[in-house]
Design a protein around this motif. Structure first.
Motif, PDB file in Angstrom:
ATOM      1  N   PRO A 167     -13.431 -14.180 -26.390  1.00 43.50           N
ATOM      2  CA  PRO A 167     -13.216 -12.927 -25.659  1.00 43.50           C
ATOM      3  C   PRO A 167     -14.262 -11.897 -26.084  1.00 43.50           C
TER       4      PRO A 167
ATOM      5  N   PRO B  67      -6.537 -15.386 -21.820  1.00 46.57           N
ATOM      6  CA  PRO B  67      -7.321 -14.256 -22.324  1.00 46.57           C
ATOM      7  C   PRO B  67      -6.691 -12.896 -22.076  1.00 46.57           C
TER       8      PRO B  67
ATOM      9  N   TYR C 164     -12.278 -18.550 -32.558  1.00 48.26           N
ATOM     10  CA  TYR C 164     -11.933 -18.801 -31.154  1.00 48.26           C
ATOM     11  C   TYR C 164     -12.346 -20.169 -30.620  1.00 48.26           C
TER      12      TYR C 164
ATOM     13  N   THR D  12     -15.918 -13.595 -20.883  1.00 53.09           N
ATOM     14  CA  THR D  12     -15.754 -14.731 -21.791  1.00 53.09           C
ATOM     15  C   THR D  12     -17.134 -15.214 -22.192  1.00 53.09           C
TER      16      THR D  12
ATOM     17  N   TYR E   3      -5.369 -11.106 -25.087  1.00 52.48           N
ATOM     18  CA  TYR E   3      -6.224 -10.478 -26.090  1.00 52.48           C
ATOM     19  C   TYR E   3      -6.158  -8.962 -25.969  1.00 52.48           C
ATOM     20  N   THR E   4      -6.134  -8.280 -27.100  1.00 49.99           N
ATOM     21  CA  THR E   4      -6.233  -6.830 -27.109  1.00 49.99           C
ATOM     22  C   THR E   4      -7.701  -6.435 -27.173  1.00 49.99           C
TER      23      THR E   4
ATOM     24  N   ASP F 290      -9.544  -7.539 -30.169  1.00 47.62           N
ATOM     25  CA  ASP F 290      -9.871  -8.958 -30.279  1.00 47.62           C
ATOM     26  C   ASP F 290     -11.247  -9.267 -29.694  1.00 47.62           C
ATOM     27  N   ARG F 291     -11.714  -8.433 -28.769  1.00 45.22           N
ATOM     28  CA  ARG F 291     -12.942  -8.729 -28.045  1.00 45.22           C
ATOM     29  C   ARG F 291     -14.173  -8.340 -28.866  1.00 45.22           C
TER      30      ARG F 291
END
Length: 406
Positions: A40, A4, A35, A50, A7-8, A11-12
């Protein structure tokens, strides 16, 4: 395998956004495609987590406290006090955030205190609170069922269960609502703790037949702060989820012909409507936080140590891997949690919500939603599934005196 940390920020998924609140099920479907079972997410700006959206993965986590402990103290060290979700997630000495012998001590006391609630008497309490609330608006011909009914009903009934005066209860309710909404949550927490301190001091001086007194007098020998910290989740889990469950159930009944017609015809019960809501739109949509002590590999994803892992109860309940679409009599949902931290107050919560819905429908059987359901606004927030309002219309009638069977 996925890390994780790769991830940028883009992405979240922002669980606090109005867009997520407006269309969560659309977001859950998109998350699943992108996902899989572990997503994320952000609980508030700059607070990664998460989100678990796979039912079987969630059950595995909830039954594995060794790998997924509930103590957030390492995580919260790096979280600023002004973070809007910190008061909701920060450590408190209670059953939600403890394990082992400490958890048993707190949970046994909570179970005993709640077990002393007279469920038959609770029916009478709900009616005694509901009738004057309905009477205030039944002659008008319109109401907001969140502000005028579900919220005051839930707070007043829980206040009575806990032996709380209206003045203290008002401050508690304001504090809880502020924390859930994330609007100056630290100030809400201060208000909540101050009000509960007065409640506990009052019960030590003048005991009663209520949940607070039973906690004060429990053989565990809690000090005042420990009693206060047991009351925080009882209010948080006893008021906000119940008022949202009442409102969300009424919305289902008012907008779904299966329930609107069938309830009047007697073929489906209010309990069926409640269970469908607990599957589709549970009042607490994302909760049951855990904090792995070390990186954990799960479903080909490395979960970082000490970062929140939050169960999306709503997404897990609607996981295509387990959802058959038939909710009648099916109570396998995760709305009450699962494992050692499952909600100990579900029986009382069911009763309050069911009686609250029935009292309203008995008084105003021809009630209708005012406007298009697509225009309703859902309150933003990473944890709840909560309507801002629920406007209805109906034929004005004389003040409601209560429902009494022949």
């Amino acid at each position: 395998m996925i890390n994780p940390s790769m991830y940028t920020e883009s992405d979240r998924i922002a669980l606090y956004s109005p867009e997520f609140a407006a269309m969560p099920h659309h977001c859950y479907r998109d998350m699943r495609k992108r996902y899989g079972s572990l997503v994320p997410a952000e609980l508030s700006p700059g607070v990664p987590a998460t989100l678990v959206i796979g039912y079987r993965t969630a059950v595995q986590i909830l039954h594995d406290p060794a790998h997924f402990p509930v103590d957030p103290r390492t995580w919260e060290k790096d979280v600023p006090d002004e973070c809007p979700v910190k008061p909701m997630l920060a450590y408190r000495p209670n059953a939600i955030h403890s394990s082992g012998e400490e958890h048993r001590r707190y949970r046994d006391a909570n179970v005993a205190a709640l077990g002393g609630v007279d469920l038959h008497g609770l029916h009478a309490v709900v009616e005694r609170v509901a009738v004057p609330l309905i009477s205030r608006f039944c002659e008008i011909g319109s109401a907001d069922l969140v502000a005028d009914y579900a919220r005051p009903l839930a707070f007043q009934v829980v206040n009575e269960m806990l032996g709380c005066s209206p003045d203290i209860g008002h401050r508690v309710s304001t504090g809880v609502l502020t924390i859930f909404n994330g609007e100056d949550a630290a100030a809400g927490n201060t208000m909540l703790i101050g009000a509960l301190s007065e409640l506990v001091a009052g019960k030590r001086a003048d005991p009663g037949n209520d949940v607070t007194t039973r906690l004060v007098q429990h053989p565990a020998g809690f000090d005042d702060q420990e009693v206060i910290e047991q009351l925080v989740p009882l209010y948080g889990a006893g008021v906000e989820p119940v008022l949202n469950l009442i409102a969300n159930t009424l919305l289902l009944i008012l907008t779904n012909e299966r329930f609107a017609g069938s309830l009047l015809g007697g073929s489906l019960s209010t309990r069926d409507a409640l269970d469908e809501v607990l599957f589709l739109d549970p009042p607490i949509a994302n909760f049951c936080m855990t904090y792995p002590r070390q990186p954990v590999l799960l479903d080909d994803v490395w979960l970082p140590a000490h970062q929140p892992v939050i169960i999306s109860i709503a997404a897990c309940n609607n996981d295509p891997a387990i959802s058959g679409g038939d909710y009648t009599g099916n109570r396998s949902h995760l709305a009450w949690g699962a494992g050692p931290h499952a909600c100990p107050a579900r029986q009382s919560a069911y009763l309050i919500a069911q009686d609250g819905v029935d009292q309203l429908l008995d008084a105003l059987p021809e009630i209708e939603l005012a406007g298009d359901p697509n225009d309703l606004i859902w309150r933003p927030g990473p944890f709840h599934r909560a309507l801002s309002n629920l406007p209805v219309t109906f034929e004005p009638s004389q003040p409601f005196l209560g429902w009494h069977p022949n």
